[in-house]
Design a protein around this motif. Structure first.
Motif, PDB file in Angstrom:
ATOM      1  N   TYR A  35       0.864  -1.181   0.000  1.00 31.07           N
ATOM      2  CA  TYR A  35       0.000   0.000   0.000  1.00 31.07           C
ATOM      3  C   TYR A  35       0.904   1.235   0.000  1.00 31.07           C
ATOM      4  O   TYR A  35       1.351   1.687   1.053  1.00 31.07           O
ATOM      5  N   PRO A  36       1.222   1.763  -1.182  1.00 30.90           N
ATOM      6  CA  PRO A  36       2.106   2.936  -1.247  1.00 30.90           C
ATOM      7  C   PRO A  36       1.339   4.236  -1.509  1.00 30.90           C
ATOM      8  O   PRO A  36       0.165   4.219  -1.887  1.00 30.90           O
ATOM      9  N   SER A  37       2.026   5.340  -1.352  1.00 29.80           N
ATOM     10  CA  SER A  37       1.527   6.601  -1.901  1.00 29.80           C
ATOM     11  C   SER A  37       1.697   6.537  -3.414  1.00 29.80           C
ATOM     12  O   SER A  37       2.578   5.848  -3.922  1.00 29.80           O
ATOM     13  N   HIS A  38       0.863   7.285  -4.130  1.00 30.86           N
ATOM     14  CA  HIS A  38       0.981   7.379  -5.586  1.00 30.86           C
ATOM     15  C   HIS A  38       1.425   8.797  -5.921  1.00 30.86           C
ATOM     16  O   HIS A  38       0.598   9.720  -5.986  1.00 30.86           O
ATOM     17  N   ASP A  39       2.737   8.962  -6.106  1.00 30.12           N
ATOM     18  CA  ASP A  39       3.284  10.293  -6.382  1.00 30.12           C
ATOM     19  C   ASP A  39       2.904  10.758  -7.779  1.00 30.12           C
ATOM     20  O   ASP A  39       2.948   9.972  -8.736  1.00 30.12           O
ATOM     21  N   ILE A  40       2.568  12.030  -7.881  1.00 24.74           N
ATOM     22  CA  ILE A  40       2.333  12.644  -9.194  1.00 24.74           C
ATOM     23  C   ILE A  40       2.988  14.021  -9.190  1.00 24.74           C
ATOM     24  O   ILE A  40       3.226  14.601  -8.133  1.00 24.74           O
ATOM     25  N   ASP A  41       3.255  14.512 -10.383  1.00 29.75           N
ATOM     26  CA  ASP A  41       3.646  15.911 -10.485  1.00 29.75           C
ATOM     27  C   ASP A  41       2.394  16.670 -10.876  1.00 29.75           C
ATOM     28  O   ASP A  41       1.963  16.634 -12.026  1.00 29.75           O
ATOM     29  N   ALA A  42       1.785  17.327  -9.905  1.00 27.31           N
ATOM     30  CA  ALA A  42       0.509  17.992 -10.137  1.00 27.31           C
ATOM     31  C   ALA A  42       0.683  19.373 -10.732  1.00 27.31           C
ATOM     32  O   ALA A  42      -0.285  20.109 -10.905  1.00 27.31           O
ATOM     33  N   GLY A  43       1.928  19.733 -11.005  1.00 26.30           N
ATOM     34  CA  GLY A  43       2.182  21.050 -11.584  1.00 26.30           C
ATOM     35  C   GLY A  43       2.109  22.152 -10.550  1.00 26.30           C
ATOM     36  O   GLY A  43       1.988  23.327 -10.889  1.00 26.30           O
ATOM     37  N   ILE A  44       2.159  21.771  -9.269  1.00 28.73           N
ATOM     38  CA  ILE A  44       2.098  22.769  -8.196  1.00 28.73           C
ATOM     39  C   ILE A  44       3.518  23.122  -7.775  1.00 28.73           C
ATOM     40  O   ILE A  44       4.342  22.235  -7.531  1.00 28.73           O
ATOM     41  N   ALA A  45       3.766  24.413  -7.703  1.00 29.85           N
ATOM     42  CA  ALA A  45       5.123  24.862  -7.364  1.00 29.85           C
ATOM     43  C   ALA A  45       5.503  24.394  -5.966  1.00 29.85           C
ATOM     44  O   ALA A  45       4.641  24.287  -5.079  1.00 29.85           O
ATOM     45  N   GLU A  46       6.783  24.135  -5.773  1.00 31.16           N
ATOM     46  CA  GLU A  46       7.247  23.713  -4.456  1.00 31.16           C
ATOM     47  C   GLU A  46       7.006  24.814  -3.443  1.00 31.16           C
ATOM     48  O   GLU A  46       7.297  25.974  -3.688  1.00 31.16           O
ATOM     49  N   LYS A  47       6.441  24.411  -2.302  1.00 29.22           N
ATOM     50  CA  LYS A  47       6.060  25.372  -1.282  1.00 29.22           C
ATOM     51  C   LYS A  47       6.460  24.804   0.067  1.00 29.22           C
ATOM     52  O   LYS A  47       6.534  23.579   0.213  1.00 29.22           O
ATOM     53  N   ASP A  48       6.649  25.667   1.051  1.00 31.95           N
ATOM     54  CA  ASP A  48       7.180  25.140   2.300  1.00 31.95           C
ATOM     55  C   ASP A  48       6.171  24.314   3.098  1.00 31.95           C
ATOM     56  O   ASP A  48       6.537  23.693   4.089  1.00 31.95           O
ATOM     57  N   ASP A  49       4.906  24.272   2.688  1.00 36.17           N
ATOM     58  CA  ASP A  49       3.974  23.375   3.380  1.00 36.17           C
ATOM     59  C   ASP A  49       3.804  22.046   2.647  1.00 36.17           C
ATOM     60  O   ASP A  49       2.966  21.235   3.015  1.00 36.17           O
ATOM     61  N   GLY A  50       4.604  21.822   1.606  1.00 36.38           N
ATOM     62  CA  GLY A  50       4.550  20.542   0.911  1.00 36.38           C
ATOM     63  C   GLY A  50       3.388  20.414  -0.055  1.00 36.38           C
ATOM     64  O   GLY A  50       3.014  19.298  -0.434  1.00 36.38           O
ATOM     65  N   SER A  51       2.824  21.526  -0.479  1.00 37.88           N
ATOM     66  CA  SER A  51       1.649  21.483  -1.361  1.00 37.88           C
ATOM     67  C   SER A  51       1.900  20.703  -2.651  1.00 37.88           C
ATOM     68  O   SER A  51       0.973  20.158  -3.244  1.00 37.88           O
ATOM     69  N   HIS A  52       3.148  20.685  -3.082  1.00 39.90           N
ATOM     70  CA  HIS A  52       3.454  19.998  -4.354  1.00 39.90           C
ATOM     71  C   HIS A  52       3.412  18.477  -4.198  1.00 39.90           C
ATOM     72  O   HIS A  52       3.424  17.761  -5.183  1.00 39.90           O
ATOM     73  N   PHE A  53       3.363  17.977  -2.973  1.00 42.43           N
ATOM     74  CA  PHE A  53       3.095  16.541  -2.750  1.00 42.43           C
ATOM     75  C   PHE A  53       1.574  16.395  -2.744  1.00 42.43           C
ATOM     76  O   PHE A  53       0.948  16.236  -1.709  1.00 42.43           O
ATOM     77  N   ASP A  54       1.005  16.488  -3.921  1.00 39.60           N
ATOM     78  CA  ASP A  54      -0.453  16.623  -4.035  1.00 39.60           C
ATOM     79  C   ASP A  54      -1.078  15.339  -4.575  1.00 39.60           C
ATOM     80  O   ASP A  54      -1.746  15.340  -5.604  1.00 39.60           O
ATOM     81  N   MET A  55      -0.840  14.246  -3.873  1.00 39.66           N
ATOM     82  CA  MET A  55      -1.306  12.947  -4.356  1.00 39.66           C
ATOM     83  C   MET A  55      -2.829  12.825  -4.253  1.00 39.66           C
ATOM     84  O   MET A  55      -3.428  13.346  -3.326  1.00 39.66           O
ATOM     85  N   ARG A  56      -3.394  12.090  -5.214  1.00 41.41           N
ATOM     86  CA  ARG A  56      -4.865  12.084  -5.328  1.00 41.41           C
ATOM     87  C   ARG A  56      -5.516  10.714  -5.296  1.00 41.41           C
ATOM     88  O   ARG A  56      -6.738  10.600  -5.301  1.00 41.41           O
TER      89      ARG A  56
END
Ligand code: FUB
Length: 369
Positions: free
Chosen positions: A75-96
């Motif tokens: 059971y893993p996370s499914h990483d994607i590049d959601a096109g969200i800029a890197e931000k200090d709250d980790g918003s770019h880790f936007d797995m769906r």
């Protein structure tokens, strides 16, 4: 790495280290993220990896492995590049969503069972499906997942299925009194189950010191006991906590809690528990020092005494693992960024874990320059 800098979130540090360690940080489109074979390797070509990625047609991370129906389910996370800029709250880790994978044995073919849970089907979810775990009890399978709610606060949810492969149906609300990230559920030989959870910086654990959510980050001083992960016993139906949420105490060799300034050893995220020869092994990531460390105890609720490093830093900023026994051997599931060279686009791997007769664990080094 500056030990004392707290960026308020792990993810700002992720970007800094990603640039330092990952070299070229080109933007990747969502389509490219799903075709890893064409993704440019940003790491030096001569780097030697201990094992190969298990999945190559999508990015996967944070592998929680279990033996169900005599197979290994992951059971893993499914990483994607959601096109969200890197931000200090980790918003770019936007797995769906999550996919579930299975293998008859660690050397066998890996099967993708498709989408097991989608964020759009979780009524309370806002964004960012992070590292999940799964459990079995009384004929049902449970998928536990952290996701930010609509107020942007990480909570832990649960979804159920009659099959270990899913699909999983989410409960209408998060687990009461749950917060932060990285749930890991351990079922003891007596049938009792426990959830371990928590992650500092981007995982928001530092916002819960008072017992209530405070949007301001607050960390103990460096010479004070570190923020500890949490544990709660699960109710019989596995859908809620049975009793209070407690600190998991991680102690040093003198029986004192690890300190905030002890970045090489203190808890950051990625809790996992396994049992070996009657002892409980609590393993976790040290985050900004990138180790998977382990501590041993006599009870699933702790305390646990720090013993050493189970997995040295991998390529990429995050380090996250699980430990599982199958066919008489112990295995370490982990991830790195071999396929992408980008710290938020990871790939899961597996290698054998060797426990010595005295109960300590041989440290694994997953790559060499
Ligand atoms: O995958 C998102 C986060 O990165 C996980 O929740 C952490 O453990 C780290 O691996």
């Amino acid at each position: 790495m500056a030990k004392k800098i707290h960026f308020g979130s792990s993810m700002m540090m992720l970007s800094v280290v990603g640039i330092l360690a990952g070299g070229c940080q080109e933007q990747t489109t969502e389509n490219q993220a799903e075709t890893t074979a064409e993704a440019p390797a940003a790491e030096p070509a001569e780097r030697k990896f201990l094992t190969k990625p298990l999945v190559t047609d999508m990015y996967t991370a944070d592998p929680s492995a279990h033996v169900f129906e005599n197979k290994i389910y992951i059971y893993p996370s499914h990483d994607i590049d959601a096109g969200i800029a890197e931000k200090d709250d980790g918003s770019h880790f936007d797995m769906r969503d999550y996919h579930v994978f299975s293998m008859d044995s660690v050397n066998g073919e890996i099967k993708d069972h498709g989408v097991a849970l989608d964020i759009k089907d979780i009524p309370w979810a806002g964004r960012q499906l992070w590292a999940p775990d799964a459990a079995y009890k009384n004929g049902k399978y449970y998928l536990y997942f952290p996701v930010k709610d609509k107020e942007d606060v990480f909570r832990i949810g649960v979804a159920t299925s009659t099959s270990p492969a899913g699909p999983f149906k989410p409960e209408p609300k998060p687990i009461a009194n749950s917060y932060s990230i990285d749930p890991a559920v351990f079922t003891d030989t007596d049938g009792n189950s426990y959830m371990y959870f928590g992650g500092i910086w981007g995982g928001q654990l530092q916002r819960w010191s008072s017992g209530k959510y405070n949007p301001n980050d607050a960390y103990p001083k460096d010479d004070q006991p570190a923020l500890m992960p949490k544990v709660a016993r699960m109710s019989k139906d596995m859908l809620s906590f049975d009793g209070e949420v407690r600190d998991v105490q991680i102690l040093d060799e003198n029986g004192k809690p690890l300190l905030t300034g002890d970045n090489e050893r203190r808890f950051f995220e990625a809790a996992w528990v396994h049992k070996y020869n009657g002892k409980y092994y609590f393993s976790y990531s040290t985050g900004d020092t990138h180790n998977i460390a382990y501590a041993i105890g006599d009870s699933p609720m702790g305390p646990f005494t720090y013993k050493g490093v189970l997995l040295n830093p991998v390529q990429g900023w995050t380090n996250h693992h699980s430990v599982v026994e199958h066919n008489g051997k112990w295995h370490l599931f982990y991830h790195d960024t071999e396929l992408s060279g980008k710290t938020h686009l990871r790939n899961i791997k597996v290698t054998e874990l060797k426990l010595r007769p005295d109960g300590t664990i041989e440290t694994i080094t997953a790559y060499q320059q």
